[in-house]
Design a protein around this motif. Structure first.
Motif: not given
Length: 387
Positions: A16, A73, A117, A126, A128, A179
């Motif tokens: 990440n 996540s 990203h 992402h 978390n 993911t």
């Protein structure tokens, strides 16, 4: 959504929070674009240290089990078409709305990180978090099927509607993507989009090439037609020239034979001789007409010259009589206009024989007398002044 245990957290953090030097198994990462990744939630400590510190704050009666889920996540995003319709600022605002939704739902203190990203196939977030509810770790309570379905509905109502997204079919028995599965789906979707785009582009290119070829063929046809017309015209002109040359050769020979008294016996030969003889007679008539006109002009010129000659003869006889009877007047006239009078003096008689005229002698005597009178007046005037 993906659940992670303690030993799984560090690799996820490395993936990440990657920089340009990151080397992983994901072949879709373009390290030249990693600099465009950015964080919406950032912690100074590592994921593991942050989780341990947050669990310590809970004052749990006993330490979590070794197989406990310490991090959940989420990967949030959409298809390529959705992001193509947004500019950079709108994309960033979309990811901020996603992050704020999770902060309000699970609490800022439980959000480990939120990283966008931009260096893979499509932009994605992402997010978390630590699965904490009512002061305890409870991944089973927060991440079960019912809670995730409710999460999906609430996310659509608070975020998805605003951005024109569609909710998945409610009550579907389809399992949520991991993911890795989500990224694989993104790769497949992008590959499909690219293949569709390539096919569309290829189709357009082929169509454009076909149109270009059709235009070239049409132009070639037009050029061919024009060329054939030019060739046909050139052939007609050539045939005409050849026919004229052949006819001219036949007529030349027919005329030569006719002048020599060789008359043809065939109809075609006689026709050629009649034609050339008729043309020759016409030509000779034109020559005679021109000569008659020229003779008429010459006759007029001769008459004019004859008249001039008679006039000159008469004038010459008059000057001769004038010279014989009035030699002094003739001489005076000669000296006044030698170019006119000289034309009537015979060539064998030199002009030097002509002496001064009597008039010239008288004029000289008058000039001498006037000079004498002038000199006498000057002397008389000088003597008067002396007295």
């Amino acid at each position: 959504m993906e659940k992670y245990h303690k030993t799984d957290i560090c690799p996820i953090e490395n993936e990440n929070e990657r920089d340009e030097n990151y080397v992983g198994s994901n072949t879709c990462i373009d390290s030249s674009r990693t600099k465009n990744n950015f964080r919406l939630v950032f912690r100074n400590s590592s994921y593991t240290d942050f989780i341990n510190e947050r669990i310590k704050e809970l004052n749990l009666p006993k330490a979590p089990r070794k197989d406990a889920v310490l991090m959940a996540s989420f990967v949030l995003g959409s298809d390529r078409e959705f992001f193509n319709g947004l500019d950079k600022d709108e994309q960033n605002e979309f990811f901020r709305d996603c992050t704020n939704f999770f902060i309000e739902r699970y609490g800022r203190k439980n959000i480990i990180s939120a990283v966008v990203h931009n260096d893979e196939t499509t932009p994605h977030l992402h997010l978390n978090l630590i699965p904490i509810k009512d002061g305890r770790l409870c991944a089973k309570d927060l991440l079960n099927r019912n809670e995730l379905s409710k999460l999906q509905t609430d996310f659509y109502e608070q975020v998805g509607k605003r951005w024109g997204l569609q909710r998945g079919k409610e009550g579907s028995v389809a399992s949520h993507l991991s993911t890795a599965e989500f990224k694989a789906k993104c790769i497949v979707d992008e590959a499909w989009d690219k293949s569709t785009e390539i096919l569309s582009s290829a189709g357009k290119r082929v169509q454009a090439e076909l149109e270009t070829m059709e235009k070239a063929v049409q132009k070639a046809d037009e050029h061919f037609i024009d060329t054939m017309k030019e060739i046909s015209t050139a052939k007609a002109e050539r045939d005409k020239i050849v026919e004229e040359r052949n006819a001219e050769a036949d007529y030349t020979q027919a005329l030569a034979d006719a002048k020599q008294g060789k008359f043809a016996f065939s109809k075609n030969g006689l026709r050629n001789q009649i034609v050339v003889l008729t043309a020759e007679v016409q030509r000779l008539e034109e020559v005679v007409d021109r000569q008659q006109k020229d003779n008429g002009l010459l006759y007029k010129e001769v008459q004019e010259l004859s008249k001039d000659k008679d006039k000159f003869t008469k004038m010459s006889r008059a000057y001769t009589l004038f010279r014989e009877r009035e030699p002094e007047a003739f001489t005076r006239a000669f000296h006044r206009a030698p170019s006119i009078v000289g034309a009537f003096i015979p060539k064998d008689e030199p002009i030097a024989n002509l002496g001064k005229s009597r008039l010239q002698q008288i004029e000289e005597e008058i000039e001498r007398e006037n000079a004498t009178k002038t000199e006498y007046k000057k002397k008389f005037n000088n003597n008067s002044k002396a007295d």
